[in-house]
Scaffold this active site. Structure first.
Site, PDB file in Angstrom:
ATOM      1  N   GLU A 203       0.928  -1.211  -0.089  1.00 36.61           N
ATOM      2  CA  GLU A 203       0.271  -0.129   0.172  1.00 36.61           C
ATOM      3  C   GLU A 203       0.980   1.583   0.127  1.00 36.61           C
ATOM      4  O   GLU A 203       0.820   1.747  -1.460  1.00 36.61           O
ATOM      5  CB  GLU A 203      -0.983  -0.166   1.752  1.00 36.61           C
ATOM      6  N   ASP A 282     -11.116   1.034   7.472  1.00 38.60           N
ATOM      7  CA  ASP A 282     -10.866   1.979   8.995  1.00 38.60           C
ATOM      8  C   ASP A 282     -12.381   2.816   8.933  1.00 38.60           C
ATOM      9  O   ASP A 282     -12.026   3.791   8.667  1.00 38.60           O
ATOM     10  CB  ASP A 282     -10.234   2.593   9.096  1.00 38.60           C
TER      11      ASP A 282
END
Length: 346
Positions: A203, A282
């Site tokens: 990422e 999240d």
């Protein structure tokens, strides 16, 4: 003019494989619990806006500071149980038939007497909630790159002792921290217990880092893995090995990895043969849950058949039992066979 009718993504059966424990909280829940405890939250945690940072160490520090502030509110068993229950309720409302929730017990151990009771609370509530709601739930134990690799081994042993209820072992936090190879012994412990290897990788850092994760941690799924699109040969390797990618478009954009969620290379990954499970990561911080990730893919040009393929991938990549997988896959097929009912205007 009207656009063609489309199927309702809320009714598409899917599995949610990339969701962090504290990060799964409802914003209203966090605000109310903080008020009850007299805890002052950073503005962004009680404002109606999503976090956006640059893909730098400073940006990650800002993100981590908000996450830690939220975790500070989770101060005991009652709060932990509430997080599990509400995460499941929210997933069920968005068509998820399987949730694999990731937790690092270390972050809550101080409030409940250690990492073992912390994990036990999460596992017990997962079982209760599964029975009450009918949503299949698995728990992934995750170590942190910011802690010593020996701590990861301790968590791996804890996960292995609970392999009848824990389904995977992960490694999270800033990819730029720690030496990937030093976490290999922990993942070996987990794999020998039959747990899925589900580390984060690819990422914030690119293909070179991702190759280290693949070589040393032997993932069944990669948390994110989107930067494999930067190296066609690496992407081809992942596809050939069947390594799943837990792609979280909204979170990738919020952390500055891509300019927008629409720029996440879903199409490139898919066309290379990668198996993809969309995830929310999240939602507390990034402002969007599982359903929104499918809507992002739709806006990027994915047809209903392709969206059904993504949902089917998420189910096959899960550690749900065979009966649950077959039931959910049958639901995906039925969703695609049904007539489109949702029509929007452009």
């Amino acid at each position: 003019m009207s656009t063609p009718a489309r199927r309702d993504l809320r009714t598409l059966p899917k599995a949610h494989l990339h969701l962090h424990f504290t990060g799964s909280m409802r914003r209203d829940t966090l605000v109310s619990m903080a008020a009850e405890r007299g805890i002052r939250l950073p503005r962004i945690l009680h404002a109606d806006e999503a976090l956006h940072v640059d893909a730098t160490r400073r940006g990650w520090f800002r993100f981590q500071r908000q996450y830690d502030a939220a975790r500070h509110v989770v101060d005991g068993e009652e709060a932990m149980r509430r997080i599990v229950r509400e995460a499941a309720e929210d997933d069920l409302a968005e068509g998820s038939g399987r949730l694999e929730l990731q937790v690092d017990p270390t972050g809550y151990a101080g409030h409940v007497g250690g990492i073992t009771p912390a994990l036990e609370i999460v596992l017990d509530e997962a079982e209760r909630t599964e029975r009450a709601l009918g949503l299949s739930i698995g728990i992934v134990v995750a170590a942190s790159r910011t802690r010593h690799p020996l701590d990861a081994r301790t968590l791996a042993r804890l996960a292995a002792r609970n392999a009848d209820r824990v389904v995977g072992f992960g490694l999270s936090n800033d990819e730029r921290r720690g030496a990937t190879s030093e976490f290999a012994p922990a993942f070996r412990i987990a794999r020998e217990a039959g747990l899925a290897s589900v580390p984060h990788g690819g990422e914030l850092l690119g293909p070179d880092h991702l190759r280290e994760v693949v070589d040393h941690l032997h993932p069944d799924r990669l948390g994110h893995g989107v930067r494999s699109a930067d190296d066609p040969r690496l992407l081809e390797r992942l596809a050939a090995q069947g390594v799943g990618l837990e792609v979280c478009p909204a979170s990738n954009a919020a952390l500055g990895v891509y300019p927008s969620a629409g720029d996440v290379p879903l199409r490139r990954l898919r066309e290379a043969g990668a198996r993809i499970a969309l995830g929310a990561d999240d939602p507390l911080l990034f402002g969007s849950r599982l359903l929104a990730q499918y809507e992002i893919a739709r806006e990027a040009g994915f047809t209903d058949a392709e969206l059904a393929g993504l949902a089917a991938d998420s189910i096959r990549l899960s550690r749900a039992d065979a009966e649950t997988r077959e039931r959910l896959l049958a639901g995906v097929a039925a969703w695609l066979d049904a007539e489109p009912t949702v029509r929007s205007r452009g």
